[in-house]
Each structure stands twice: as C-alpha cells, then as structure tokens.
Design a protein around this motif. Structure first.
Motif, mmCIF file in Angstrom:
data_model
loop_
_atom_site.group_PDB
_atom_site.id
_atom_site.type_symbol
_atom_site.label_atom_id
_atom_site.label_comp_id
_atom_site.label_asym_id
_atom_site.label_seq_id
_atom_site.Cartn_x
_atom_site.Cartn_y
_atom_site.Cartn_z
ATOM 1 N N SER A 1 0.885 -1.148 0.094
ATOM 2 C CA SER A 1 0.013 0.081 0.203
ATOM 3 C C SER A 1 0.900 1.291 -0.131
ATOM 4 O O SER A 1 0.646 2.083 -0.798
ATOM 5 C CB SER A 1 -0.881 -0.068 1.226
ATOM 6 O OG SER A 1 -2.103 -0.983 1.332
ATOM 7 N N ILE A 2 1.980 1.234 0.763
ATOM 8 C CA ILE A 2 2.779 2.368 0.696
ATOM 9 C C ILE A 2 3.592 2.520 -0.496
ATOM 10 O O ILE A 2 3.485 3.651 -1.160
ATOM 11 C CB ILE A 2 3.709 2.220 2.047
ATOM 12 C CG1 ILE A 2 3.140 2.005 3.155
ATOM 13 C CG2 ILE A 2 5.100 3.292 1.870
ATOM 14 C CD1 ILE A 2 4.172 2.044 4.442
ATOM 15 N N LEU A 3 4.138 1.315 -1.056
ATOM 16 C CA LEU A 3 4.964 1.515 -2.240
ATOM 17 C C LEU A 3 4.308 2.002 -3.363
ATOM 18 O O LEU A 3 4.565 2.357 -4.338
ATOM 19 C CB LEU A 3 5.770 0.339 -2.512
ATOM 20 C CG LEU A 3 7.242 0.373 -2.032
ATOM 21 C CD1 LEU A 3 7.328 1.139 -0.503
ATOM 22 C CD2 LEU A 3 7.692 -1.021 -1.575
ATOM 23 N N SER A 4 2.968 1.562 -3.325
ATOM 24 C CA SER A 4 2.016 1.947 -4.568
ATOM 25 C C SER A 4 1.457 3.201 -4.483
ATOM 26 O O SER A 4 0.855 3.600 -5.492
ATOM 27 C CB SER A 4 0.919 0.913 -4.620
ATOM 28 O OG SER A 4 -0.112 0.948 -3.477
ATOM 29 N N GLY A 5 1.669 3.992 -3.186
ATOM 30 C CA GLY A 5 1.177 5.268 -3.113
ATOM 31 C C GLY A 5 -0.319 5.413 -2.719
ATOM 32 O O GLY A 5 -0.673 6.412 -2.398
ATOM 33 N N GLU A 6 -0.774 4.199 -2.344
ATOM 34 C CA GLU A 6 -2.049 4.062 -1.769
ATOM 35 C C GLU A 6 -2.183 4.881 -0.530
ATOM 36 O O GLU A 6 -3.195 5.694 -0.378
ATOM 37 C CB GLU A 6 -2.410 2.542 -1.619
ATOM 38 C CG GLU A 6 -4.059 2.335 -1.137
ATOM 39 C CD GLU A 6 -4.424 1.070 -1.380
ATOM 40 O OE1 GLU A 6 -5.213 0.572 -0.868
ATOM 41 O OE2 GLU A 6 -3.661 0.143 -2.297
#
Lengths: 226, 226
Positions: free
Chosen positions: B28-33
């Motif tokens: 979630s973090i790395l996808s920018g979510e």
DNA sequence: CCGTATTTGTCCGTATGTATG
DNA sequence: ACATACATACGGACAAATACG
C-alpha cells in the motif's frame, strides 16, 4: 563493573516500552547472554521485564527485521546464527562501505573529529598495553562507529551498523575474535593518517584493506581454532 | 510477458498473519495508496484486513525497522517522507553497492543469467516503444533486482533492496521519476555488455555510473519540476 | 500412538495520552 | 481554558499448534 557497560550500540529510537524492551533484548543477544540458535521465550522475557507479551512480540519483530533473530511459525523466534558463508558475504558488503567511508571522510574530516579519533587510538594503545581485550574490543567498535558517524550519512550509518551487529553475532557463535587485538591497532593508525592526508583514494583503500584484513583474520582463526 | 504482476517487491518472509499484513501495508505504501507523511490508523487497517490490532502493530514495527514508516510515541506511525538530502545520501550508498554488484557479476555471471538479462532488456525496449511508462518502471526494478540477486549475496541483496524501497518512497513524494524512462535503457544495455565482458573494473564502473546518472536525473527533475 | 503441558498466535478490554470543538 | 472524542499503549484471556512424556 556494574556500570551501564559499554552498551555497545544503543540507538534504538524510542522511549516506548517496546522500544526499551527491544534495546534490552538486543543487548542480551550481543552480549552473548542469549546464546546463538537458542529459542527465545516470549513469556519468559515478558515476566522478566515485568511487562505483558505485547511489547515483547513487537520488539522481537523489530529485531527480526534487524537480522538479529529469525522466526519460525508457531515455533517461536531464535537468536540468529550466522554461518561462515554469511559472514563472508557480510564482509563483502562491509569492504565496499568501508571504502566509501574512507573516501568521504578524507573530504570532510574536521580537526575536532581527528582529535577524537586520535583519542580513541590512544585508548586502544592503553588497552593493548594492559592486555585488556574486552576494552579493546569495545573501543574498536567505538572507533569504527565514530568513523561512519563522522561521514554524516544516516543511511550509510544504518547499513554499516547492521553489518557490524551481524559480524558481532558471528563472533559470538565461535570463540575467535576477528578483531586481531593489537594487530589491528597499527592498521587503525594508518587509517587515521590516511584520512588526515585528505586523499580520498588513499583513505578509501586503507579502510577497505582494513576490512579485508579483518576478514582474513576471521578465516585464519577459523582454520586454526576450529 | 504475462508477468508475475506488478507486486513490486514481495519477499516478506512469512506465512504468519502479521507477515501478510506487513506485506500488504508495504504494498500500500509503495504503490502510493498510503500517501507519504500520512498517519496510519491501526484500527482502520485492522478492520480493513479483518484482523485485530495486534498483528497490525507488529507489522508496523517491522516496517519501522525497515525504514518505510516512522513512529511517534502516543501519536501513531506515519508513512516516512524521504527528504532530498536523505535521497542523496541513499544514492551515495547505492553507488558503492552498485559498483560491488558489477564487479562480482563480471566474475560469476552465467550464460543463463545473461539470457535472462537480455530478455528483460527486450521487454524494456518494448515498453519504451509502447510508451508504457508504468511497465518500464516495473521492469526497471526487476532488472536491478535480478542483478543484485545474481550476485548471490543475501546480505547485499537485503541492503540494496532497502535502499531501493527508500528511493521508491522518495519518488512517490514528488511526481518526478528518477528512472529517466527510455534514457536509462541504453545504459542498461551498456551494463549487460560490461558484465558480459567479464571485466570487473569495467562492470563496476558502468553500474556505478548508472546509479550516478540516476541520481543526476533526480536532481535535474527536482530543479525543473519542483 | 495418544494425552497433557507449554508456548505461540490472536483478539478484546481498559487506561493514558493527544487532538479538537 | 475546559471538556469531549478519538487513537494509541498496554495488559490479560482464549484458541490453536507444537513438544514431551
């Protein structure tokens, strides 16, 4: 000798309970109090620290990511045992980082920092003269910690400390000390001189060579001792 | 071609619940979510994953040690925001590691591994031709991940991945991509050629230069874009 | 091979601290 | 400045899995 001890490397960020627990467990591991390969009892630590298991579990999770323990599902967490191969690989990375440290320090070192390094050299000389191997060991860690800290690169410090801890863990596995005692003290002086010369290539090469020598000493100790 | 999916970098050890939660939060973090700097709500994530807050807390502690989140006592954990200075420092370390990767690969690369790299180069060419920037980005990560993996040094892989994640996090902060899109594709080919030449110095220098160029692109994007 | 004990994995409740109207 | 609402920090309890006899 009660002392808070040369609490080897305490930089475990927080004042939260789980943070304190993590520091304490890390200290227990790095001091050899918890033997390598040994299973860690959550409840035991919890009662020992006077806390519940929650903070202990969080701390262990942190140490797992840190590489000091490994975890098996439904079996528990164990103090990680570093193999010779892994130690070798760690040295590979450490050599590269040490060269970087040397190059950067040659460019940025201040007189005040050099004084601090010279002070550490003197302390190590004293420890060598007094055959105080434990103190030399602690000072050796302090010396290299100071070097990487003086670079002023937090990321680099973080990576380097992680490697240092792993190698420390490895030395606990066997009985040999890759430090080399007095032998490496001469090398330390060369390092400081190379840095003071402000020649990046020379300082980098010197620090890399020191790491390589440390690795070689490890191998030699393994061949003879084990 | 079918691709193992965009799951950027999944190597989160365990089949335990908190491990799965950690993987998901990291994704979630790395996808920018989860936006950088944003506070992460424990209860929210717990209900979203259908678990209690325990596993979430453990996962967050792991991500904290991993450097993806920071935590403030009694305030919560926040998605870490990487500053330009920190990104710069990270690149410093990455350059050193990239050179190491190049030197080692030049010594150990196999024909099968070279084929895999060439396949990735072809895929990236295709992505460039199709202006599929997202796919190029994913392939770029795969390419560098393959390189470090082929070295066969777990410690090195771990350190390198950590740095990669931080830089990924930094790119999410702004809008620029330090990847350089098609520009860096030519460099990738040079890298593979240098490795195939089995000249450690050349391969090391080429990989280091690539990292340096990537850093330069980041700065350029910052100057113009921001 | 089975039953028991211990330990881990998970969940929920309470207290404390922070942010907000 | 005060009180209310909310989120985190921690403790304790239940269920599942493993180890041992």
């Amino acid at each position: 000798m009660n002392a808070p001890m040369p609490t080897i490397l305490h930089l475990v960020q927080s004042n939260t309970l789980s943070g304190l627990v993590q520091s304490e467990i890390e200290r227990s591991i790095l001091s050899g109090e918890l033997r390598v390969g040994e299973r860690i009892n959550e409840s035991g630590l919890a009662t020992r620290f006077g806390t519940s298991r929650g903070p202990v579990r969080e701390a262990l999770r942190g140490l797992q990511e840190c590489g000091l323990v490994r975890s098996e599902k439904n079996r528990g967490v164990f103090v990680r045992e570093i193999s010779i191969t892994e130690a070798d690989q760690t040295y590979d990375v450490r050599e590269a980082l040490d060269e970087l440290i040397g190059r950067r320090l040659a460019q940025s070192i201040t007189v005040k920092q050099l004084e601090a390094l010279h002070a550490l050299l003197a302390d190590m000389d004293a420890a060598t003269a007094g055959h105080d191997i434990a103190r030399y060991h602690a000072l050796n860690l302090q010396f290299h910690d100071a070097l990487v800290e003086f670079v002023g690169n937090a990321r680099l410090s973080e990576c380097y400390r992680r490697l240092t801890k792993e190698l420390l863990l490895f030395r606990l596995r066997g009985l040999q000390d890759g430090g080399g005692f007095g032998v490496s003290n001469a090398e330390h002086k060369e390092i400081v001189m190379a840095i003071a010369s402000r020649d990046p290539a020379r300082a980098g090469a010197t620090l890399r060579a020191h790491a390589a020598d440390s690795r070689a000493r490890m191998h030699k100790a393994l061949d003879t001792g084990a």
